[in-house]
Write a protein that holds these residues in place. Structure first.
Motif, PDB file in Angstrom:
ATOM      1  N   TYR A   1       0.849  -1.197   0.000  1.00 36.21           N
ATOM      2  CA  TYR A   1       0.000   0.000   0.000  1.00 36.21           C
ATOM      3  C   TYR A   1       0.884   1.247   0.000  1.00 36.21           C
ATOM      4  N   ALA A   2       1.896   1.232   0.867  1.00 32.84           N
ATOM      5  CA  ALA A   2       2.780   2.401   0.986  1.00 32.84           C
ATOM      6  C   ALA A   2       3.456   2.691  -0.353  1.00 32.84           C
ATOM      7  N   ARG A   3       3.962   1.634  -0.997  1.00 27.89           N
ATOM      8  CA  ARG A   3       4.693   1.837  -2.262  1.00 27.89           C
ATOM      9  C   ARG A   3       3.790   2.447  -3.330  1.00 27.89           C
ATOM     10  N   LYS A   4       2.555   1.947  -3.398  1.00 29.93           N
ATOM     11  CA  LYS A   4       1.617   2.481  -4.406  1.00 29.93           C
ATOM     12  C   LYS A   4       1.346   3.958  -4.136  1.00 29.93           C
ATOM     13  N   MET A   5       1.190   4.275  -2.864  1.00 31.56           N
ATOM     14  CA  MET A   5       0.882   5.669  -2.541  1.00 31.56           C
ATOM     15  C   MET A   5       2.107   6.565  -2.766  1.00 31.56           C
ATOM     16  N   ILE A   6       3.278   6.070  -2.439  1.00 32.95           N
ATOM     17  CA  ILE A   6       4.505   6.869  -2.650  1.00 32.95           C
ATOM     18  C   ILE A   6       4.631   7.224  -4.134  1.00 32.95           C
ATOM     19  N   LYS A   7       4.319   6.264  -4.990  1.00 26.87           N
ATOM     20  CA  LYS A   7       4.402   6.513  -6.442  1.00 26.87           C
ATOM     21  C   LYS A   7       3.471   7.675  -6.820  1.00 26.87           C
ATOM     22  N   ARG A   8       2.255   7.632  -6.298  1.00 25.29           N
ATOM     23  CA  ARG A   8       1.295   8.706  -6.602  1.00 25.29           C
ATOM     24  C   ARG A   8       1.760  10.051  -6.049  1.00 25.29           C
ATOM     25  N   VAL A   9       2.355   9.989  -4.855  1.00 28.71           N
ATOM     26  CA  VAL A   9       2.819  11.238  -4.226  1.00 28.71           C
ATOM     27  C   VAL A   9       3.944  11.864  -5.061  1.00 28.71           C
ATOM     28  N   ILE A  10       4.838  11.031  -5.556  1.00 28.46           N
ATOM     29  CA  ILE A  10       5.928  11.544  -6.403  1.00 28.46           C
ATOM     30  C   ILE A  10       5.331  12.221  -7.642  1.00 28.46           C
ATOM     31  N   GLU A  11       4.357  11.564  -8.259  1.00 27.92           N
ATOM     32  CA  GLU A  11       3.723  12.144  -9.453  1.00 27.92           C
ATOM     33  C   GLU A  11       3.084  13.493  -9.136  1.00 27.92           C
ATOM     34  N   GLN A  12       2.444  13.561  -7.981  1.00 28.43           N
ATOM     35  CA  GLN A  12       1.780  14.820  -7.611  1.00 28.43           C
ATOM     36  C   GLN A  12       2.806  15.925  -7.338  1.00 28.43           C
ATOM     37  N   CYS A  13       3.903  15.570  -6.678  1.00 29.45           N
ATOM     38  CA  CYS A  13       4.944  16.584  -6.408  1.00 29.45           C
ATOM     39  C   CYS A  13       5.483  17.135  -7.722  1.00 29.45           C
ATOM     40  N   VAL A  14       5.863  16.235  -8.620  1.00 27.39           N
ATOM     41  CA  VAL A  14       6.479  16.661  -9.869  1.00 27.39           C
ATOM     42  C   VAL A  14       5.487  17.460 -10.713  1.00 27.39           C
ATOM     43  N   SER A  15       4.213  17.079 -10.666  1.00 25.12           N
ATOM     44  CA  SER A  15       3.226  17.761 -11.504  1.00 25.12           C
ATOM     45  C   SER A  15       3.018  19.217 -11.083  1.00 25.12           C
ATOM     46  N   VAL A  16       3.320  19.539  -9.828  1.00 27.21           N
ATOM     47  CA  VAL A  16       3.194  20.938  -9.405  1.00 27.21           C
ATOM     48  C   VAL A  16       4.562  21.633  -9.330  1.00 27.21           C
ATOM     49  N   GLY A  17       5.580  20.985  -9.881  1.00 30.63           N
ATOM     50  CA  GLY A  17       6.886  21.625  -9.996  1.00 30.63           C
ATOM     51  C   GLY A  17       7.778  21.488  -8.773  1.00 30.63           C
ATOM     52  N   THR A  18       7.395  20.620  -7.846  1.00 28.03           N
ATOM     53  CA  THR A  18       8.247  20.433  -6.665  1.00 28.03           C
ATOM     54  C   THR A  18       9.374  19.461  -6.997  1.00 28.03           C
ATOM     55  N   THR A  19      10.609  19.923  -6.865  1.00 27.20           N
ATOM     56  CA  THR A  19      11.767  19.070  -7.167  1.00 27.20           C
ATOM     57  C   THR A  19      12.635  18.829  -5.943  1.00 27.20           C
ATOM     58  N   GLY A  20      12.263  19.462  -4.821  1.00 26.79           N
ATOM     59  CA  GLY A  20      13.025  19.263  -3.585  1.00 26.79           C
ATOM     60  C   GLY A  20      12.079  19.168  -2.404  1.00 26.79           C
ATOM     61  N   VAL A  21      12.332  18.203  -1.502  1.00 25.51           N
ATOM     62  CA  VAL A  21      11.428  18.028  -0.358  1.00 25.51           C
ATOM     63  C   VAL A  21      12.191  17.809   0.947  1.00 25.51           C
ATOM     64  N   CYS A  22      11.587  18.279   2.018  1.00 28.56           N
ATOM     65  CA  CYS A  22      12.023  17.932   3.375  1.00 28.56           C
ATOM     66  C   CYS A  22      10.771  17.306   3.990  1.00 28.56           C
ATOM     67  N   ALA A  23      10.739  15.965   4.004  1.00 27.80           N
ATOM     68  CA  ALA A  23       9.458  15.280   4.189  1.00 27.80           C
ATOM     69  C   ALA A  23       9.465  14.275   5.334  1.00 27.80           C
ATOM     70  N   TYR A  24       8.251  14.043   5.852  1.00 27.80           N
ATOM     71  CA  TYR A  24       8.017  13.021   6.872  1.00 27.80           C
ATOM     72  C   TYR A  24       7.414  11.785   6.209  1.00 27.80           C
ATOM     73  N   SER A  25       7.874  10.617   6.669  1.00 25.28           N
ATOM     74  CA  SER A  25       7.219   9.370   6.297  1.00 25.28           C
ATOM     75  C   SER A  25       6.316   8.981   7.473  1.00 25.28           C
ATOM     76  N   THR A  26       6.129   7.685   7.725  1.00 26.29           N
ATOM     77  CA  THR A  26       5.415   7.261   8.938  1.00 26.29           C
ATOM     78  C   THR A  26       6.438   6.668   9.903  1.00 26.29           C
ATOM     79  N   SER A  27       5.963   6.046  10.973  1.00 26.37           N
ATOM     80  CA  SER A  27       6.902   5.424  11.911  1.00 26.37           C
ATOM     81  C   SER A  27       7.402   4.073  11.397  1.00 26.37           C
ATOM     82  N   SER A  28       6.919   3.644  10.228  1.00 26.67           N
ATOM     83  CA  SER A  28       7.392   2.372   9.663  1.00 26.67           C
ATOM     84  C   SER A  28       8.762   2.555   8.999  1.00 26.67           C
ATOM     85  N   TYR A  29       9.733   1.781   9.466  1.00 29.09           N
ATOM     86  CA  TYR A  29      11.083   1.833   8.879  1.00 29.09           C
ATOM     87  C   TYR A  29      11.044   1.389   7.418  1.00 29.09           C
ATOM     88  N   GLN A  30      10.342   0.276   7.149  1.00 31.37           N
ATOM     89  CA  GLN A  30      10.310  -0.263   5.779  1.00 31.37           C
ATOM     90  C   GLN A  30       9.685   0.749   4.812  1.00 31.37           C
TER      91      GLN A  30
END
Ligand code: GUN
Ligand code: FE
Length: 425
Positions: A100-129
């Motif tokens: 689930y996480a991987r599928k969502m990460i893919k979508r998040v990357i697409e959304q970032c790039v589509s609005v011109g974001t090329t650099g992030v300082c981001a939080y994940s969840t508490s899951s290491y994997q």
């Protein structure tokens, strides 16, 4: 192609009139083609390709966002602590399922790039994997930045709470896998002082120092949160808690920073730490309005972040605009407004300053020497914009572009000289 004199510090971007950028692999180089820049002070913010209706900006940088919260945007009507427990923690628990996480990460990357974001300082969840998956996938996509495991070993639901010693080991492993000299690196990310034990905060502060890693956390976002912190930490002020744990450093980025007194501001200034201003999130959760003008006049370093999903704007152009609106709203609370009925616009940033903030300003706050500017030899992280309005005719071209902004104007996002396919969003 028509020729006008460039003023980008004598530096010219190789970009063709046919709109296909033919950059040398990865970096910006000199050409004899023609551009003019739009400046904030002496700093070029965007470049204008004279004869074409083309504006090129350095890739946009978002210094505070939560990757697992992109699907939670819009949960209106709750203050911070209720919103966290009712909306956000259940959403983040879904990332315990790595598929689930991987599928969502893919979508998040697409959304970032589509609005011109090329650099992030981001939080994940508490899951290491899930955090490692995010680091790998953002790295593969060519996005710059830092991502951190959102550390929680107390104060949250069982699904997100990780035993202290394991959590500290996981932070160390992530730092070894994605050290700070990587284009995509690990950020040390104690979620906030209510979700971490003292042992975790002190231990990860040591690891951050050893690995020269960015630290990110939340600070003084709501009054209620500040009171709960003070109760939990024997009357200590919020910033002092982090300072005591060793988390206030020149590589620390503190989200929000609305409710800070002079002493707290002094602690941040002395450490050269950064406050990530998150105007859209601050209004959406009803947290308050940060006094940007006051913070700046006290020489605190500031950056700007979307804080998705408390923030509802993915586009850093829109967040930049919200920064201007928040500065105006702050003026309504001032004595000057009460007595004169007018806003003091000298306390309100201009569009050029807002654009500077979402590019070079955020890069400087993050300590990314090669980001945020169009400069020879820098990685070509760029956004090509075609505004469909007569923006050059106004007195302040960038202000027109920013306030009339339409996401559809983004024609290309370029990462390390490679044009990214923007189609799947
Ligand atoms: N404080 C602790 N966690 C969070 C979060 O996920 N979002 C915001 N806005 N504030 C927080
Ligand atoms: Fe946040």
């Amino acid at each position: 192609m028509a020729s006008t004199k460039t003023t980008v510090g004598g530096q010219i971007l190789r970009c063709r009139a046919d709109r296909s950028c033919s950059l040398q692999p990865g970096v910006i180089e000199l050409t004899d083609e023609t551009i003019t820049d739009i400046q904030f002070g002496s700093i070029p913010t965007t470049v204008d390709f004279g004869d074409e209706n083309t504006l090129v900006t350095p890739g946009l940088i978002d210094t505070h966002l939560h990757l697992p919260q992109f699907d939670s945007i819009g949960a209106l009507g709750m203050p911070l602590l209720d919103w966290l427990s009712q909306v956000i923690f259940p959403a983040e628990a879904k990332w315990n399922d790595l598929d689930y996480a991987r599928k969502m990460i893919k979508r998040v990357i697409e959304q970032c790039v589509s609005v011109g974001t090329t650099g992030v300082c981001a939080y994940s969840t508490s899951s290491y994997q899930a955090t490692i998956a995010a680091l790998e996938m953002f790295s593969e996509a060519g996005i710059r930045g830092v991502i951190g495991q959102s550390l929680m070993d107390r104060g949250g639901p069982d699904e997100l709470t990780i035993p202290t010693d394991r959590l500290i080991d996981e932070v160390q492993s992530a730092l070894q896998l994605f050290p700070s000299d990587r284009r995509m690196a690990t950020a040390v990310t104690p979620r906030f002082a209510l979700s971490c034990t003292e042992k975790t905060m002190r231990s990860v502060a040591h690891l951050a120092k050893e690995f020269r890693a960015t630290i990110q956390t939340h600070l003084a976002e709501t009054r209620r949160e500040c009171h709960v912190i003070s109760d939990h930490f024997d009357g200590m002020e919020y910033t002092e808690v982090y300072e005591t744990m060793g988390l206030v450093t020149e590589r620390s980025v503190f989200g929000h920073g609305i409710y800070l007194d002079q002493t707290a501001i002094g602690r941040l200034r002395n450490a050269n730490a950064v406050i990530a201003h998150c105007p859209t999130a601050n209004s959406f959760l009803g947290s308050g309005v940060m006094n940007r003008h006051d913070h700046l006049s006290r020489q605190v370093r500031l950056s700007l972040g979307s804080d998705i999903g408390a923030g509802f704007e993915r586009s850093m152009v829109r967040v930049g605009r919200a920064m201007v609106e928040a500065a105006i709203a702050k003026q309504f609370q001032s004595d000057a407004f009460d007595s004169t009925g007018s806003v003091d616009f000298s306390c309100v940033p201009k569009a050029s300053e807002a654009w500077y903030q979402i590019t070079a300003g955020n890069a400087e706050a993050m300590g990314w020497a090669e980001a945020g500017r169009i400069q020879i030899g820098h990685p070509a992280d760029l956004v090509v914009i075609h505004p469909t309005i007569p923006w050059r005719d106004s007195g302040d071209a960038l202000s027109t572009v920013m306030f009339a902004w339409d996401d559809r104007w983004i024609r290309q996002t370029i990462l390390r000289g490679v044009v990214v396919d923007l189609s799947p969003i």
